[in-house]
Enzyme design. Structure first.
Site, short mmCIF file in Angstrom:
data_model
loop_
_atom_site.label_atom_id
_atom_site.label_comp_id
_atom_site.label_asym_id
_atom_site.label_seq_id
_atom_site.Cartn_x
_atom_site.Cartn_y
_atom_site.Cartn_z
N ASP A 196 -0.94 33.14 -84.78
CA ASP A 196 -2.02 33.15 -85.76
C ASP A 196 -2.11 34.53 -86.40
OD1 ASP A 196 -4.86 31.28 -86.11
OD2 ASP A 196 -4.87 33.34 -86.83
N HIS A 230 -3.48 21.46 -86.88
CA HIS A 230 -2.96 22.53 -86.04
C HIS A 230 -3.78 22.62 -84.77
CE1 HIS A 230 -5.92 24.17 -88.89
NE2 HIS A 230 -6.27 25.00 -87.95
N ASN A 233 -9.72 22.15 -84.67
CA ASN A 233 -10.92 21.99 -85.50
C ASN A 233 -10.68 20.87 -86.50
OD1 ASN A 233 -12.18 24.22 -84.24
ND2 ASN A 233 -11.09 25.63 -85.58
N CYS A 251 2.60 23.79 -94.71
CA CYS A 251 3.85 23.16 -95.16
C CYS A 251 4.81 24.24 -95.65
CB CYS A 251 3.59 22.13 -96.25
SG CYS A 251 2.90 20.57 -95.64
N HIS A 281 -4.15 21.23 -92.62
CA HIS A 281 -2.89 20.72 -92.05
C HIS A 281 -3.10 20.80 -90.54
CE1 HIS A 281 1.80 20.65 -92.18
NE2 HIS A 281 1.45 20.61 -90.90
N HIS A 328 3.18 16.71 -92.96
CA HIS A 328 1.78 17.02 -93.27
C HIS A 328 0.85 15.93 -92.75
CE1 HIS A 328 -1.53 19.00 -95.41
NE2 HIS A 328 -2.00 17.78 -95.46
N HIS A 351 -4.83 25.26 -81.91
CA HIS A 351 -4.91 26.66 -81.49
C HIS A 351 -4.58 26.70 -79.99
CE1 HIS A 351 -7.27 28.11 -85.09
NE2 HIS A 351 -7.62 26.83 -85.12
N GLY A 391 -15.22 23.19 -88.51
CA GLY A 391 -14.80 24.55 -88.87
C GLY A 391 -13.35 24.66 -89.27
P1 AMP Z 1 -8.86 26.56 -88.66
O1 AMP Z 1 -10.10 27.33 -88.98
O2 AMP Z 1 -8.96 25.78 -87.39
O3 AMP Z 1 -8.40 25.73 -89.83
O4 AMP Z 1 -7.76 27.65 -88.36
C1 AMP Z 1 -6.88 28.13 -89.33
C2 AMP Z 1 -6.15 29.29 -88.69
O5 AMP Z 1 -5.00 29.56 -89.47
C3 AMP Z 1 -6.96 30.57 -88.63
O6 AMP Z 1 -7.07 31.00 -87.28
C4 AMP Z 1 -6.15 31.56 -89.49
O7 AMP Z 1 -6.17 32.87 -88.96
C5 AMP Z 1 -4.77 30.94 -89.43
N1 AMP Z 1 -3.89 31.24 -90.56
C6 AMP Z 1 -4.15 31.10 -91.87
N2 AMP Z 1 -3.08 31.45 -92.61
C7 AMP Z 1 -2.11 31.80 -91.74
C8 AMP Z 1 -0.76 32.26 -91.87
N3 AMP Z 1 -0.19 32.42 -93.07
N4 AMP Z 1 -0.05 32.53 -90.75
C9 AMP Z 1 -0.62 32.39 -89.54
N5 AMP Z 1 -1.88 31.95 -89.33
C10 AMP Z 1 -2.62 31.67 -90.41
#
Ligand code: AMP
Length: 118
Positions: free
Chosen positions: A28, A95, A82, A5, A93, A44, A97, A88
């Protein structure tokens, strides 16, 4: 407020690829592939499990446009979301990948024993 957010609100910086009124896509911070982008809704939502069908419908072309924007749409890519503890998920929030830029291997699930679950 959650970290994504804050990215939506531009309170913390991110490397943005594409943005529209509903979604934002950014690199990422810890890439697991040559191209590793996260696509998130601006509102959110905790995870895919809470996501409406309407949002999924709108997010589909957004993700496809991200892939075009970084030119991985023809070579191929992977979309992963995920969900929760066993999935995992580290950031609570929703997302997606978007991974590409190389031939991705399959099978990094060695911690999950499929035997006897079905
Ligand atoms: P997940 O494990 O599926 O929740 O993935 C979270 C992802 O967010 C991970 O791949 C992190 O590297 C990425 N991440 C966390 N903080 C940031 C950030 N500030 N900017 C970009 N990516 C982020």
């Amino acid at each position: 407020m959650c970290i994504f957010c804050k990215i939506v609100n531009k309170e913390i910086p991110s490397n943005i690829i594409l943005e529209d009124e509903n979604f934002i896509a950014f690199h990422d911070i810890n890439p697991k592939a040559p191209v590793h982008i996260l696509a998130i809704p601006k509102v959110h939502v905790d995870s895919f499990d809470q996501m409406s069908a309407d949002m999924m419908q709108k997010m589909t072309p957004f993700i496809q446009n991200v892939a075009k924007e970084v030119n991985i749409h023809k070579s191929g890519y992977r979309v992963i979301t995920n969900i929760g503890e066993n999935g995992g998920q580290e950031v609570g929030h929703l997302h997606f990948h978007i991974l590409g830029g190389a031939k991705l291997r399959w099978g990094h699930f060695s911690d999950a024993d499929p035997q006897g679950h079905f």
